[in-house]
Design a protein around this motif. Sequence first.
Motif, PDB file in Angstrom:
ATOM      1  N   PRO A  47      30.593  19.282  42.878  1.00 58.04           N
ATOM      2  CA  PRO A  47      30.373  20.571  42.230  1.00 58.04           C
ATOM      3  C   PRO A  47      29.539  20.426  40.957  1.00 58.04           C
ATOM      4  O   PRO A  47      29.627  19.419  40.257  1.00 58.04           O
ATOM      5  CB  PRO A  47      31.771  21.070  41.894  1.00 58.04           C
ATOM      6  N   VAL A  48      28.749  21.432  40.671  1.00 58.66           N
ATOM      7  CA  VAL A  48      27.920  21.424  39.474  1.00 58.66           C
ATOM      8  C   VAL A  48      28.800  21.679  38.267  1.00 58.66           C
ATOM      9  O   VAL A  48      29.627  22.591  38.252  1.00 58.66           O
ATOM     10  CB  VAL A  48      26.827  22.515  39.582  1.00 58.66           C
ATOM     11  N   THR A  49      28.636  20.842  37.253  1.00 58.36           N
ATOM     12  CA  THR A  49      29.405  21.022  36.018  1.00 58.36           C
ATOM     13  C   THR A  49      28.452  21.257  34.876  1.00 58.36           C
ATOM     14  O   THR A  49      27.301  20.827  34.901  1.00 58.36           O
ATOM     15  CB  THR A  49      30.263  19.779  35.712  1.00 58.36           C
ATOM     16  N   GLY A  50      28.910  21.932  33.858  1.00 53.87           N
ATOM     17  CA  GLY A  50      28.080  22.196  32.693  1.00 53.87           C
ATOM     18  C   GLY A  50      28.630  23.350  31.902  1.00 53.87           C
ATOM     19  O   GLY A  50      29.693  23.886  32.202  1.00 53.87           O
ATOM     20  N   ASP A  51      27.907  23.734  30.881  1.00 57.31           N
ATOM     21  CA  ASP A  51      28.321  24.876  30.094  1.00 57.31           C
ATOM     22  C   ASP A  51      27.098  25.718  29.767  1.00 57.31           C
ATOM     23  O   ASP A  51      25.978  25.385  30.132  1.00 57.31           O
ATOM     24  CB  ASP A  51      29.048  24.431  28.822  1.00 57.31           C
ATOM     25  N   GLU A  52      27.315  26.787  29.081  1.00 54.96           N
ATOM     26  CA  GLU A  52      26.256  27.744  28.783  1.00 54.96           C
ATOM     27  C   GLU A  52      25.675  27.562  27.384  1.00 54.96           C
ATOM     28  O   GLU A  52      25.008  28.435  26.874  1.00 54.96           O
ATOM     29  CB  GLU A  52      26.810  29.174  28.922  1.00 54.96           C
ATOM     30  N   ARG A  53      25.940  26.441  26.736  1.00 57.34           N
ATOM     31  CA  ARG A  53      25.454  26.209  25.381  1.00 57.34           C
ATOM     32  C   ARG A  53      23.951  25.934  25.408  1.00 57.34           C
ATOM     33  O   ARG A  53      23.476  25.089  26.155  1.00 57.34           O
ATOM     34  CB  ARG A  53      26.181  25.019  24.760  1.00 57.34           C
TER      35      ARG A  53
END
Length: 82
Positions: A47-53
Motif C-alpha cells: 500500500p502507498v504510504t505518505g502524508d499531505e505535508r
Amino acid sequence: MSDDSGLWLLAAGPAAATGLYWALYRYYRNTDKSHAFERETLVEAKPVTGDERRVATNNGTQERRIRGDNVGEYRKRVARTR
C-alpha cells in the motif's frame, strides 16, 4: 570439365550471407537467453504510504534561471580526461 563446376561458388555467396546474418542476429538478440521479466519476476505491491505535508515547490516558471546553475562555468561542467 563441366561448365557447372563454378555454380557452387555462386550459391555459396547467398548461403554465407544468410548464415552470417542469422549468426549476428542470434548473437546480439540473445533471444534464447533473454530474461522474461513479466513471467519470471514476482513483484509484491504494498500500500502507498505518505502524508499531505508540503515540502517545497519546484516551479521554474517564476524565475528566469535555475538557482545554482553552472552555465557560465565551463571548466566545472567539462572535466578533461588525462
